[in-house]
Design a protein around this motif. Sequence first.
Motif, short mmCIF file in Angstrom:
data_model
loop_
_atom_site.label_atom_id
_atom_site.label_comp_id
_atom_site.label_asym_id
_atom_site.label_seq_id
_atom_site.Cartn_x
_atom_site.Cartn_y
_atom_site.Cartn_z
N ARG A 17 0.87 -1.17 0.00
CA ARG A 17 0.00 0.00 0.00
C ARG A 17 0.90 1.22 0.00
NH1 ARG A 17 -3.16 0.40 4.82
NH2 ARG A 17 -1.49 -0.77 5.78
N LEU A 18 0.57 2.20 -0.82
CA LEU A 18 1.32 3.45 -0.88
C LEU A 18 0.45 4.52 -0.23
CD1 LEU A 18 2.70 3.22 -4.54
CD2 LEU A 18 3.62 2.21 -2.42
N ILE A 19 0.74 4.81 1.04
CA ILE A 19 -0.10 5.67 1.86
C ILE A 19 0.51 7.06 1.93
CG2 ILE A 19 -1.03 6.03 4.18
CD1 ILE A 19 -1.00 2.96 4.49
N LEU A 20 -0.32 8.07 1.61
CA LEU A 20 0.16 9.45 1.66
C LEU A 20 0.73 9.79 3.04
CD1 LEU A 20 -2.70 11.20 -0.29
CD2 LEU A 20 -0.31 11.08 -0.98
N VAL A 21 1.85 10.50 3.03
CA VAL A 21 2.42 11.01 4.28
C VAL A 21 1.56 12.20 4.71
CG1 VAL A 21 4.43 12.11 5.33
CG2 VAL A 21 4.75 10.23 3.69
N SER A 22 0.90 12.05 5.84
CA SER A 22 0.03 13.11 6.36
C SER A 22 0.89 14.22 6.98
CB SER A 22 -0.93 12.55 7.40
OG SER A 22 -0.20 12.25 8.59
N PRO A 23 0.30 15.39 7.18
CA PRO A 23 1.03 16.43 7.89
C PRO A 23 1.50 15.98 9.28
CG PRO A 23 -0.81 17.40 6.74
CD PRO A 23 -0.96 15.90 6.61
N ASP A 24 0.69 15.19 9.98
CA ASP A 24 1.10 14.68 11.30
C ASP A 24 2.28 13.71 11.17
OD1 ASP A 24 -0.83 16.20 12.59
OD2 ASP A 24 -2.25 14.53 12.76
N ASP A 25 2.22 12.83 10.17
CA ASP A 25 3.35 11.92 9.92
C ASP A 25 4.62 12.72 9.64
OD1 ASP A 25 1.59 9.75 10.08
OD2 ASP A 25 1.52 9.45 7.90
N ALA A 26 4.48 13.73 8.77
CA ALA A 26 5.63 14.54 8.39
C ALA A 26 6.22 15.25 9.62
CB ALA A 26 5.24 15.55 7.32
N ALA A 27 5.35 15.78 10.48
CA ALA A 27 5.82 16.45 11.69
C ALA A 27 6.60 15.48 12.57
CB ALA A 27 4.64 17.05 12.46
N ASP A 28 6.09 14.24 12.72
CA ASP A 28 6.81 13.23 13.50
C ASP A 28 8.16 12.90 12.87
OD1 ASP A 28 4.83 13.10 15.42
OD2 ASP A 28 3.99 11.19 14.70
N MET A 29 8.17 12.72 11.56
CA MET A 29 9.41 12.38 10.86
C MET A 29 10.44 13.50 11.03
SD MET A 29 7.60 10.75 7.49
CE MET A 29 8.97 9.97 6.64
N GLN A 72 2.16 -4.53 6.96
CA GLN A 72 1.66 -3.63 8.01
C GLN A 72 2.70 -2.66 8.56
OE1 GLN A 72 -1.68 -3.67 8.44
NE2 GLN A 72 -1.61 -5.23 6.88
N GLN A 73 3.87 -2.54 7.90
CA GLN A 73 4.89 -1.60 8.37
C GLN A 73 5.36 -0.71 7.23
OE1 GLN A 73 8.23 -3.64 10.17
NE2 GLN A 73 7.61 -2.78 12.12
N ALA A 74 5.59 0.57 7.55
CA ALA A 74 6.22 1.47 6.58
C ALA A 74 7.70 1.11 6.52
CB ALA A 74 6.03 2.92 7.00
N ILE A 75 8.15 0.79 5.31
CA ILE A 75 9.54 0.34 5.14
C ILE A 75 10.31 1.24 4.18
CG2 ILE A 75 9.08 -2.08 5.68
CD1 ILE A 75 9.01 -2.49 2.55
N GLY A 76 9.68 2.29 3.70
CA GLY A 76 10.32 3.21 2.78
C GLY A 76 9.31 4.23 2.31
N SER A 77 9.76 5.03 1.35
CA SER A 77 8.85 6.03 0.81
C SER A 77 9.02 6.13 -0.70
CB SER A 77 9.09 7.41 1.46
OG SER A 77 10.37 7.89 1.14
N ILE A 78 7.98 6.65 -1.33
CA ILE A 78 7.97 6.89 -2.77
C ILE A 78 7.05 8.09 -3.00
CG2 ILE A 78 6.01 5.34 -3.20
CD1 ILE A 78 7.46 4.57 -5.87
N ALA A 108 6.52 -1.04 -6.03
CA ALA A 108 6.00 0.27 -5.62
C ALA A 108 6.06 1.25 -6.78
CB ALA A 108 6.78 0.80 -4.42
N LEU A 109 7.18 1.24 -7.51
CA LEU A 109 7.31 2.15 -8.65
C LEU A 109 6.30 1.81 -9.74
CD1 LEU A 109 8.79 4.54 -9.88
CD2 LEU A 109 10.55 2.94 -10.70
N ALA A 110 6.12 0.53 -10.02
CA ALA A 110 5.13 0.12 -11.04
C ALA A 110 3.73 0.57 -10.64
CB ALA A 110 5.17 -1.40 -11.23
N CYS A 111 3.40 0.49 -9.37
CA CYS A 111 2.10 0.92 -8.88
C CYS A 111 1.91 2.43 -9.11
CB CYS A 111 1.98 0.57 -7.40
SG CYS A 111 0.40 0.97 -6.66
N LEU A 112 2.90 3.21 -8.76
CA LEU A 112 2.81 4.65 -8.96
C LEU A 112 2.77 5.00 -10.45
CD1 LEU A 112 2.79 7.45 -7.58
CD2 LEU A 112 5.28 7.43 -7.81
N LEU A 113 3.56 4.30 -11.26
CA LEU A 113 3.60 4.57 -12.69
C LEU A 113 2.28 4.23 -13.38
CD1 LEU A 113 7.22 3.40 -13.52
CD2 LEU A 113 6.38 5.76 -13.36
#
Length: 164
Positions: A17-29, A72-78, A108-113
């Motif tokens: 699943r490619l889940i948008l980084v929310s503003p709250d996620d970004a603040a935590d990161m 069920q875990q975020a393992i990277g970003s795209i 993940a790249l194929a999904c976004l493409l």
Amino acid sequence: MSEALALPRDLASSRLRLILVSPDDAADMLAGRRQSRWHRDYPRRDDVDAASLVRPGGPADPWGPRHIVWEQQAIGSIGCFGPPVEGEVEVGYGLVEEARGRGIATEALACLLAATDALAVRVRASVSPTNRAGVRVLATAGFTELRGSNDDGELVMGRPLGSV
């Protein structure tokens, strides 16, 4: 940006699943705070840099960074570095070390493409010429146009529409 050129909020493949980084996620990161749904090595420095593109307080931009979620875990970003300009976007992606070599970046790249192709948006990416795995992922995804290099010495590769 017109609504016609908005990526879907929800993107998924058979394993990811490619889940948008929310503003709250970004603040935590950005603050170095951890979330239980993130792999112990996530976010990486590049993921934090991508999170800096997220606007505080607003909705997550479909053209912005997304968590790559596997088992069920975020393992990277795209994600893209903003909406299309003249019909083209730049994509970036990366995974924690433990997730590499499993075809996850390619998937993940194929999904976004698939989503950018549906909108007739061309995509480019940059990769270090010494990053053999990264070059292989881009080649598999149809990035066949070598456009030279950027200021960091990375290869800039383009992908014609519908290349995969």
